[in-house]
Write a protein that holds these residues in place. Structure first.
Motif, PDB file in Angstrom:
ATOM      1  N   ARG A   1      19.305  30.111 -52.843  1.00 19.67           N
ATOM      2  CA  ARG A   1      17.945  30.404 -53.298  1.00 19.67           C
ATOM      3  C   ARG A   1      17.497  29.411 -54.370  1.00 19.67           C
ATOM      4  O   ARG A   1      16.359  28.955 -54.374  1.00 19.67           O
ATOM      5  CB  ARG A   1      17.857  31.828 -53.835  1.00 19.67           C
ATOM      6  N   SER A   2      18.400  29.045 -55.280  1.00 16.60           N
ATOM      7  CA  SER A   2      18.028  28.099 -56.335  1.00 16.60           C
ATOM      8  C   SER A   2      17.892  26.676 -55.783  1.00 16.60           C
ATOM      9  O   SER A   2      17.097  25.889 -56.284  1.00 16.60           O
ATOM     10  CB  SER A   2      19.044  28.121 -57.473  1.00 16.60           C
ATOM     11  N   TYR A   3      18.642  26.338 -54.723  1.00 13.25           N
ATOM     12  CA  TYR A   3      18.528  25.010 -54.110  1.00 13.25           C
ATOM     13  C   TYR A   3      17.166  24.863 -53.436  1.00 13.25           C
ATOM     14  O   TYR A   3      16.451  23.904 -53.660  1.00 13.25           O
ATOM     15  CB  TYR A   3      19.661  24.794 -53.098  1.00 13.25           C
ATOM     16  N   ASP A   4      16.826  25.828 -52.575  1.00 15.31           N
ATOM     17  CA  ASP A   4      15.526  25.831 -51.906  1.00 15.31           C
ATOM     18  C   ASP A   4      15.253  27.233 -51.394  1.00 15.31           C
ATOM     19  O   ASP A   4      15.993  27.745 -50.563  1.00 15.31           O
ATOM     20  CB  ASP A   4      15.523  24.827 -50.751  1.00 15.31           C
ATOM     21  N   ARG A   5      14.183  27.832 -51.897  1.00 15.01           N
ATOM     22  CA  ARG A   5      13.886  29.229 -51.573  1.00 15.01           C
ATOM     23  C   ARG A   5      13.605  29.422 -50.078  1.00 15.01           C
ATOM     24  O   ARG A   5      13.911  30.479 -49.519  1.00 15.01           O
ATOM     25  CB  ARG A   5      12.669  29.685 -52.388  1.00 15.01           C
ATOM     26  N   THR A   6      13.050  28.411 -49.396  1.00 18.39           N
ATOM     27  CA  THR A   6      12.716  28.570 -47.980  1.00 18.39           C
ATOM     28  C   THR A   6      13.946  28.656 -47.084  1.00 18.39           C
ATOM     29  O   THR A   6      13.813  28.898 -45.888  1.00 18.39           O
ATOM     30  CB  THR A   6      11.822  27.408 -47.483  1.00 18.39           C
ATOM     31  N   MET A   7      15.124  28.451 -47.660  1.00 17.96           N
ATOM     32  CA  MET A   7      16.334  28.647 -46.859  1.00 17.96           C
ATOM     33  C   MET A   7      16.514  30.116 -46.500  1.00 17.96           C
ATOM     34  O   MET A   7      17.022  30.428 -45.432  1.00 17.96           O
ATOM     35  CB  MET A   7      17.565  28.164 -47.622  1.00 17.96           C
ATOM     36  N   LEU A   8      16.120  31.002 -47.395  1.00 13.49           N
ATOM     37  CA  LEU A   8      16.314  32.436 -47.162  1.00 13.49           C
ATOM     38  C   LEU A   8      15.018  33.188 -46.894  1.00 13.49           C
ATOM     39  O   LEU A   8      15.044  34.330 -46.457  1.00 13.49           O
ATOM     40  CB  LEU A   8      17.026  33.069 -48.371  1.00 13.49           C
ATOM     41  N   VAL A   9      13.876  32.553 -47.170  1.00  7.32           N
ATOM     42  CA  VAL A   9      12.590  33.222 -46.987  1.00  7.32           C
ATOM     43  C   VAL A   9      11.776  32.410 -45.987  1.00  7.32           C
ATOM     44  O   VAL A   9      11.623  31.201 -46.141  1.00  7.32           O
ATOM     45  CB  VAL A   9      11.818  33.309 -48.332  1.00  7.32           C
ATOM     46  N   ASN A  10      11.254  33.096 -44.956  1.00 12.85           N
ATOM     47  CA  ASN A  10      10.434  32.401 -43.965  1.00 12.85           C
ATOM     48  C   ASN A  10       9.168  31.850 -44.610  1.00 12.85           C
ATOM     49  O   ASN A  10       8.598  32.462 -45.504  1.00 12.85           O
ATOM     50  CB  ASN A  10      10.047  33.359 -42.836  1.00 12.85           C
ATOM     51  N   ASP A  11       8.742  30.683 -44.141  1.00 12.05           N
ATOM     52  CA  ASP A  11       7.512  30.073 -44.634  1.00 12.05           C
ATOM     53  C   ASP A  11       6.334  30.803 -43.994  1.00 12.05           C
ATOM     54  O   ASP A  11       6.201  30.813 -42.771  1.00 12.05           O
ATOM     55  CB  ASP A  11       7.498  28.587 -44.260  1.00 12.05           C
ATOM     56  N   ILE A  12       5.472  31.425 -44.801  1.00 10.81           N
ATOM     57  CA  ILE A  12       4.415  32.282 -44.265  1.00 10.81           C
ATOM     58  C   ILE A  12       3.137  31.531 -43.933  1.00 10.81           C
ATOM     59  O   ILE A  12       2.187  32.122 -43.439  1.00 10.81           O
ATOM     60  CB  ILE A  12       4.091  33.419 -45.260  1.00 10.81           C
ATOM     61  N   ARG A  13       3.098  30.223 -44.207  1.00 11.91           N
ATOM     62  CA  ARG A  13       1.866  29.479 -43.951  1.00 11.91           C
ATOM     63  C   ARG A  13       1.596  29.386 -42.450  1.00 11.91           C
ATOM     64  O   ARG A  13       2.486  29.121 -41.657  1.00 11.91           O
ATOM     65  CB  ARG A  13       1.962  28.080 -44.540  1.00 11.91           C
ATOM     66  N   ARG A  14       0.339  29.620 -42.077  1.00  7.17           N
ATOM     67  CA  ARG A  14      -0.080  29.549 -40.684  1.00  7.17           C
ATOM     68  C   ARG A  14      -1.343  28.700 -40.583  1.00  7.17           C
ATOM     69  O   ARG A  14      -2.005  28.435 -41.573  1.00  7.17           O
ATOM     70  CB  ARG A  14      -0.374  30.954 -40.127  1.00  7.17           C
ATOM     71  N   LYS A  15      -1.703  28.356 -39.361  1.00  2.00           N
ATOM     72  CA  LYS A  15      -2.890  27.561 -39.109  1.00  2.00           C
ATOM     73  C   LYS A  15      -4.138  28.401 -39.375  1.00  2.00           C
ATOM     74  O   LYS A  15      -4.188  29.583 -39.010  1.00  2.00           O
ATOM     75  CB  LYS A  15      -2.859  27.110 -37.651  1.00  2.00           C
ATOM     76  N   MET A  16      -5.162  27.807 -40.007  1.00  2.00           N
ATOM     77  CA  MET A  16      -6.417  28.520 -40.242  1.00  2.00           C
ATOM     78  C   MET A  16      -7.177  28.663 -38.933  1.00  2.00           C
ATOM     79  O   MET A  16      -7.112  27.779 -38.074  1.00  2.00           O
ATOM     80  CB  MET A  16      -7.295  27.743 -41.232  1.00  2.00           C
ATOM     81  N   PRO A  17      -7.936  29.744 -38.768  1.00  2.00           N
ATOM     82  CA  PRO A  17      -8.707  29.901 -37.533  1.00  2.00           C
ATOM     83  C   PRO A  17      -9.900  28.946 -37.492  1.00  2.00           C
ATOM     84  O   PRO A  17     -10.444  28.563 -38.525  1.00  2.00           O
ATOM     85  CB  PRO A  17      -9.163  31.353 -37.582  1.00  2.00           C
ATOM     86  N   LYS A  18     -10.304  28.598 -36.289  1.00  4.71           N
ATOM     87  CA  LYS A  18     -11.469  27.741 -36.088  1.00  4.71           C
ATOM     88  C   LYS A  18     -12.731  28.509 -36.480  1.00  4.71           C
ATOM     89  O   LYS A  18     -12.846  29.694 -36.222  1.00  4.71           O
ATOM     90  CB  LYS A  18     -11.537  27.336 -34.619  1.00  4.71           C
ATOM     91  N   LYS A  19     -13.706  27.795 -37.092  1.00  4.67           N
ATOM     92  CA  LYS A  19     -14.966  28.412 -37.514  1.00  4.67           C
ATOM     93  C   LYS A  19     -16.086  28.014 -36.546  1.00  4.67           C
ATOM     94  O   LYS A  19     -16.000  26.987 -35.874  1.00  4.67           O
ATOM     95  CB  LYS A  19     -15.339  27.942 -38.935  1.00  4.67           C
ATOM     96  N   PRO A  20     -17.172  28.807 -36.515  1.00  6.96           N
ATOM     97  CA  PRO A  20     -18.297  28.444 -35.643  1.00  6.96           C
ATOM     98  C   PRO A  20     -18.954  27.129 -36.095  1.00  6.96           C
ATOM     99  O   PRO A  20     -18.899  26.775 -37.263  1.00  6.96           O
ATOM    100  CB  PRO A  20     -19.278  29.606 -35.817  1.00  6.96           C
ATOM    101  N   MET A  21     -19.581  26.430 -35.174  1.00  7.14           N
ATOM    102  CA  MET A  21     -20.298  25.170 -35.420  1.00  7.14           C
ATOM    103  C   MET A  21     -19.359  24.028 -35.823  1.00  7.14           C
ATOM    104  O   MET A  21     -19.805  23.042 -36.408  1.00  7.14           O
ATOM    105  CB  MET A  21     -21.365  25.330 -36.520  1.00  7.14           C
ATOM    106  N   GLY A  22     -18.086  24.132 -35.546  1.00  3.82           N
ATOM    107  CA  GLY A  22     -17.171  23.061 -35.927  1.00  3.82           C
ATOM    108  C   GLY A  22     -16.125  22.823 -34.865  1.00  3.82           C
ATOM    109  O   GLY A  22     -16.001  23.564 -33.891  1.00  3.82           O
TER     110      GLY A  22
END
Length: 134
Positions: A101-122
């Protein structure tokens, strides 16, 4: 120590399932040894938890099945699954989890970042149609 441990790692749309059991130090990703993974940078990233574990890595075998996502997402998902499996397998060693955990927290915790949804007119989440008048 448990006899067999099932763990899951996720990153973006990649999902890795790992089975950690007593063995001789083999790590297989979709049936292929981790040493033969084609991208060196990602291979080293996936092997970090095993390097932190040290000599005890030769006591276990890890079989990983991974699908979805791209190369980097799959590698990060595998890394998380390996780390979680090691921590659960060596559950008597409380120092190991803190070290990872002290080396790198993402080793034990999933990365929760996801792709943003597409917006209208773009065309995507942020990009919009350009206007040529004014």
């Amino acid at each position: 120590m448990s006899s067999e441990v099932l763990t899951v790692g996720k990153r973006k749309t990649a999902i890795a399932r790992a089975v950690t059991k007593k063995g001789t130090g083999k790590v297989l990703i979709n049936g292929v040894p981790i040493e033969l993974y084609p991208i060196e940078l990602l291979r080293n990233k996936m092997m970090e938890p095993l390097k932190i574990l040290g000599d005890r890595a030769s006591e276990i075998d890890i079989e990983i099945t991974v699908h979805g996502g791209g190369n980097t997402g799959q590698a990060d998902a595998c890394r998380t699954a390996i780390s979680k499996g090691i921590v659960q397998y060596f559950s008597d060693d409380h120092e190991l989890e803190n070290t990872l955990r002290s080396y790198d927290r993402t080793m034990l915790v999933n990365d929760i970042r996801r792709k943003m949804p597409k917006k209208p007119m773009g065309y995507g989440a942020r990009a919009k149609r350009q206007k040529s008048y004014r």
